[in-house]
Design a protein around this motif. Structure first.
Motif, PDB file in Angstrom:
ATOM      1  N   ILE A   1       0.793  -1.223   0.165  1.00 36.85           N
ATOM      2  CA  ILE A   1       0.094   0.027   0.146  1.00 36.85           C
ATOM      3  C   ILE A   1       0.739   1.273  -0.079  1.00 36.85           C
ATOM      4  CG2 ILE A   1      -0.069   0.065   2.547  1.00 36.85           C
ATOM      5  CD1 ILE A   1      -3.238   1.015   2.072  1.00 36.85           C
ATOM      6  N   SER A   2       0.512   2.146  -0.767  1.00 41.41           N
ATOM      7  CA  SER A   2       1.224   3.537  -0.699  1.00 41.41           C
ATOM      8  C   SER A   2       0.282   4.631  -1.040  1.00 41.41           C
ATOM      9  CB  SER A   2       2.632   3.552  -1.958  1.00 41.41           C
ATOM     10  OG  SER A   2       2.034   3.380  -3.191  1.00 41.41           O
ATOM     11  N   TYR A   3       0.328   5.714  -0.444  1.00 43.38           N
ATOM     12  CA  TYR A   3      -0.484   6.982  -0.865  1.00 43.38           C
ATOM     13  C   TYR A   3       0.611   7.863  -0.498  1.00 43.38           C
ATOM     14  CZ  TYR A   3      -3.603  10.680   0.253  1.00 43.38           C
ATOM     15  OH  TYR A   3      -4.318  11.817   0.079  1.00 43.38           O
ATOM     16  N   SER A   4       0.381   9.085  -1.628  1.00 43.17           N
ATOM     17  CA  SER A   4       1.259  10.188  -1.297  1.00 43.17           C
ATOM     18  C   SER A   4       0.012  11.555  -1.812  1.00 43.17           C
ATOM     19  CB  SER A   4       2.342  10.159  -2.443  1.00 43.17           C
ATOM     20  OG  SER A   4       3.240   9.168  -2.263  1.00 43.17           O
TER      21      SER A   4
ATOM     22  N   VAL B   1      -7.287  20.739  -8.579  1.00 43.39           N
ATOM     23  CA  VAL B   1      -7.325  21.212 -10.110  1.00 43.39           C
ATOM     24  C   VAL B   1      -8.844  21.133 -10.723  1.00 43.39           C
ATOM     25  CG1 VAL B   1      -6.300  20.626 -12.309  1.00 43.39           C
ATOM     26  CG2 VAL B   1      -4.870  20.525 -10.441  1.00 43.39           C
ATOM     27  N   ALA B   2      -9.322  22.194 -11.354  1.00 45.78           N
ATOM     28  CA  ALA B   2     -10.538  22.165 -11.602  1.00 45.78           C
ATOM     29  C   ALA B   2     -10.785  21.224 -12.873  1.00 45.78           C
ATOM     30  CB  ALA B   2     -11.030  23.653 -12.304  1.00 45.78           C
ATOM     31  N   ASP B   3      -9.936  21.171 -13.974  1.00 40.20           N
ATOM     32  CA  ASP B   3     -10.092  19.981 -14.917  1.00 40.20           C
ATOM     33  C   ASP B   3      -9.005  18.843 -14.784  1.00 40.20           C
ATOM     34  OD1 ASP B   3     -12.532  21.122 -16.094  1.00 40.20           O
ATOM     35  OD2 ASP B   3     -11.006  22.299 -17.191  1.00 40.20           O
ATOM     36  N   CYS B   4      -9.278  17.773 -14.282  1.00 38.58           N
ATOM     37  CA  CYS B   4      -8.548  16.754 -14.013  1.00 38.58           C
ATOM     38  C   CYS B   4      -9.153  15.334 -14.176  1.00 38.58           C
ATOM     39  CB  CYS B   4      -7.624  16.661 -12.719  1.00 38.58           C
ATOM     40  SG  CYS B   4      -8.705  16.405 -11.258  1.00 38.58           S
ATOM     41  N   SER B   5      -8.414  14.479 -14.684  1.00 38.07           N
ATOM     42  CA  SER B   5      -9.145  13.075 -14.602  1.00 38.07           C
ATOM     43  C   SER B   5      -8.343  12.194 -13.579  1.00 38.07           C
ATOM     44  CB  SER B   5      -9.215  12.800 -16.094  1.00 38.07           C
ATOM     45  OG  SER B   5      -7.719  12.620 -16.555  1.00 38.07           O
ATOM     46  N   LEU B   6      -9.233  11.175 -13.313  1.00 39.83           N
ATOM     47  CA  LEU B   6      -8.474  10.047 -12.500  1.00 39.83           C
ATOM     48  C   LEU B   6      -8.181   8.750 -13.460  1.00 39.83           C
ATOM     49  CD1 LEU B   6      -7.921   8.821  -9.790  1.00 39.83           C
ATOM     50  CD2 LEU B   6     -10.328   8.229  -9.567  1.00 39.83           C
ATOM     51  N   ASN B   7      -6.999   8.236 -13.363  1.00 39.11           N
ATOM     52  CA  ASN B   7      -6.693   7.188 -14.230  1.00 39.11           C
ATOM     53  C   ASN B   7      -6.480   5.892 -13.112  1.00 39.11           C
ATOM     54  OD1 ASN B   7      -6.279   8.518 -16.600  1.00 39.11           O
ATOM     55  ND2 ASN B   7      -4.175   9.005 -15.929  1.00 39.11           N
ATOM     56  N   CYS B   8      -7.357   4.884 -13.303  1.00 37.99           N
ATOM     57  CA  CYS B   8      -7.318   3.789 -12.190  1.00 37.99           C
ATOM     58  C   CYS B   8      -6.686   2.522 -13.222  1.00 37.99           C
ATOM     59  CB  CYS B   8      -8.796   3.600 -12.287  1.00 37.99           C
ATOM     60  SG  CYS B   8      -8.937   1.992 -11.193  1.00 37.99           S
ATOM     61  N   THR B   9      -5.593   2.292 -12.728  1.00 34.48           N
ATOM     62  CA  THR B   9      -5.159   0.983 -13.450  1.00 34.48           C
ATOM     63  C   THR B   9      -4.967  -0.361 -12.548  1.00 34.48           C
ATOM     64  OG1 THR B   9      -3.420   2.486 -14.605  1.00 34.48           O
ATOM     65  CG2 THR B   9      -2.885   0.277 -14.590  1.00 34.48           C
ATOM     66  N   ASP B  10      -5.372  -1.434 -13.306  1.00 31.18           N
ATOM     67  CA  ASP B  10      -5.462  -2.648 -12.440  1.00 31.18           C
ATOM     68  C   ASP B  10      -4.543  -3.715 -12.753  1.00 31.18           C
ATOM     69  OD1 ASP B  10      -7.787  -1.812 -10.716  1.00 31.18           O
ATOM     70  OD2 ASP B  10      -9.253  -2.253 -12.344  1.00 31.18           O
TER      71      ASP B  10
ATOM     72  N   VAL C   1      -1.826 -11.710  -6.650  1.00 28.17           N
ATOM     73  CA  VAL C   1      -1.848 -10.459  -6.147  1.00 28.17           C
ATOM     74  C   VAL C   1      -2.662  -9.464  -7.310  1.00 28.17           C
ATOM     75  CG1 VAL C   1      -0.381  -8.576  -5.556  1.00 28.17           C
ATOM     76  CG2 VAL C   1       0.328 -10.999  -5.047  1.00 28.17           C
ATOM     77  N   VAL C   2      -3.577  -8.713  -6.667  1.00 27.92           N
ATOM     78  CA  VAL C   2      -4.221  -7.816  -7.558  1.00 27.92           C
ATOM     79  C   VAL C   2      -3.938  -6.444  -7.092  1.00 27.92           C
ATOM     80  CG1 VAL C   2      -6.557  -7.123  -8.086  1.00 27.92           C
ATOM     81  CG2 VAL C   2      -6.308  -9.407  -7.810  1.00 27.92           C
ATOM     82  N   THR C   3      -3.490  -5.755  -7.910  1.00 33.42           N
ATOM     83  CA  THR C   3      -3.105  -4.235  -7.759  1.00 33.42           C
ATOM     84  C   THR C   3      -3.977  -3.285  -8.542  1.00 33.42           C
ATOM     85  OG1 THR C   3      -0.747  -5.193  -7.489  1.00 33.42           O
ATOM     86  CG2 THR C   3      -1.230  -2.549  -7.520  1.00 33.42           C
ATOM     87  N   ARG C   4      -4.344  -2.080  -7.613  1.00 39.67           N
ATOM     88  CA  ARG C   4      -5.041  -1.153  -8.264  1.00 39.67           C
ATOM     89  C   ARG C   4      -4.211   0.109  -7.937  1.00 39.67           C
ATOM     90  NH1 ARG C   4     -11.435  -0.196  -8.247  1.00 39.67           N
ATOM     91  NH2 ARG C   4     -11.058  -1.533 -10.218  1.00 39.67           N
ATOM     92  N   ALA C   5      -3.847   0.777  -8.880  1.00 40.02           N
ATOM     93  CA  ALA C   5      -3.073   2.306  -9.035  1.00 40.02           C
ATOM     94  C   ALA C   5      -4.149   3.479  -9.340  1.00 40.02           C
ATOM     95  CB  ALA C   5      -1.679   2.221  -9.497  1.00 40.02           C
ATOM     96  N   LEU C   6      -4.101   4.412  -8.560  1.00 39.00           N
ATOM     97  CA  LEU C   6      -4.715   5.519  -8.860  1.00 39.00           C
ATOM     98  C   LEU C   6      -3.825   6.822  -8.792  1.00 39.00           C
ATOM     99  CD1 LEU C   6      -7.687   5.308  -6.266  1.00 39.00           C
ATOM    100  CD2 LEU C   6      -7.604   4.617  -8.457  1.00 39.00           C
ATOM    101  N   GLU C   7      -4.078   7.744 -10.241  1.00 40.06           N
ATOM    102  CA  GLU C   7      -3.277   8.883 -10.409  1.00 40.06           C
ATOM    103  C   GLU C   7      -4.222  10.021 -11.000  1.00 40.06           C
ATOM    104  OE1 GLU C   7      -0.117   7.305 -12.703  1.00 40.06           O
ATOM    105  OE2 GLU C   7       1.325   7.047 -10.889  1.00 40.06           O
ATOM    106  N   PHE C   8      -3.858  11.128 -10.816  1.00 45.95           N
ATOM    107  CA  PHE C   8      -4.717  12.080 -11.452  1.00 45.95           C
ATOM    108  C   PHE C   8      -3.980  12.812 -12.627  1.00 45.95           C
ATOM    109  CE2 PHE C   8      -7.023  11.951  -7.339  1.00 45.95           C
ATOM    110  CZ  PHE C   8      -8.342  12.113  -7.676  1.00 45.95           C
ATOM    111  N   GLU C   9      -4.628  13.146 -13.656  1.00 42.08           N
ATOM    112  CA  GLU C   9      -3.959  13.780 -14.804  1.00 42.08           C
ATOM    113  C   GLU C   9      -4.587  15.098 -14.936  1.00 42.08           C
ATOM    114  OE1 GLU C   9      -3.579  12.765 -19.415  1.00 42.08           O
ATOM    115  OE2 GLU C   9      -2.918  11.118 -18.177  1.00 42.08           O
TER     116      GLU C   9
END
Length: 143
Positions: free
Chosen positions: A20-23, A30-39, A54-62
Motif C-alpha cells: 500500500i502506498s499513498y502520497s 485542479v478544476a479539470d483533471c481526470s482520474l486514471n485507474c489501473t488494475d 496479487v491484485v493491484t489497483r493504482a490511482l493517479e490524477f492527470e
C-alpha cells in the motif's frame, strides 16, 4: 480458458495486504483533471501447493495533482489434491485466467481494495472515493 476454474482449488485460502502506498501531492484542487485507474493481476505457481495471486489497483490524477495511491491485496490459493496435475500450471496464462474466470477470489480482493481506497480518501475530510470493485473483462459490456 478453464471451465469451472474455482473447482481446482480448496475452499480455504489466505488473504493478505501485499502493498500500500499513498502520497498526497498538493492541497490545490485542479478544476479539470481526470482520474486514471489501473488494475493489474499477477499470479505465480507455488510448486505442488497452489497459486499466489496479487491484485493491484493504482490511482493517479492527470495532470498530476491531489494524490497518488497504489493498493495490492493477495491470496494464496491451494490446489485440491486430485487437481494438482490436471494441467501444467506453469504453461497457463494465470493472470488472464483469473481475469476471465476468477470471480470467486478476484471479487473478494477487489472489495478489500475498494474499501481501503474509500477509507484512505475519507481520512482527509472529503467525501470518500468509491470505485467499482471490478476488473474489466472481455465479456462485460458498458451499459
Amino acid at each position: 480458458m478453464i471451465n469451472n476454474f474455482s473447482e481446482y482449488f480448496e475452499n480455504q485460502h489466505d488473504i493478505f495486504l501485499e502493498d500500500i502506498s499513498y502520497s498526497r501531492l498538493g492541497t490545490d484542487v485542479v478544476a479539470d483533471c481526470s482520474l486514471n485507474c489501473t488494475d493489474n493481476i499477477n499470479a505465480q505457481v507455488i510448486e505442488n501447493q497452489g497459486i499466489k495471486l496479487v491484485v493491484t489497483r493504482a490511482l493517479e490524477f492527470e495532470p498530476t495533482s491531489i494524490f497518488s495511491m497504489k493498493i495490492a491485496f493477495g491470496a494464496n490459493l491451494y490446489f485440491k489434491e486430485d487437481k494438482i496435475k490436471a494441467f501444467d500450471w506453469s504453461e497457463i496464462n494465470l493472470a488472464e485466467e483469473f481475469r476471465e474466470n476468477g470471480d470467486f477470489i478476484i471479487n473478494e480482493l477487489m472489495s478489500r481494495i475498494t474499501l481501503m481506497i474509500a477509507q484512505i480518501t475519507a481520512s482527509f475530510g472529503q467525501v470518500p472515493l468509491i470505485l467499482p470493485p471490478l476488473i474489466p473483462t472481455n465479456d462485460r459490456k458498458d451499459k
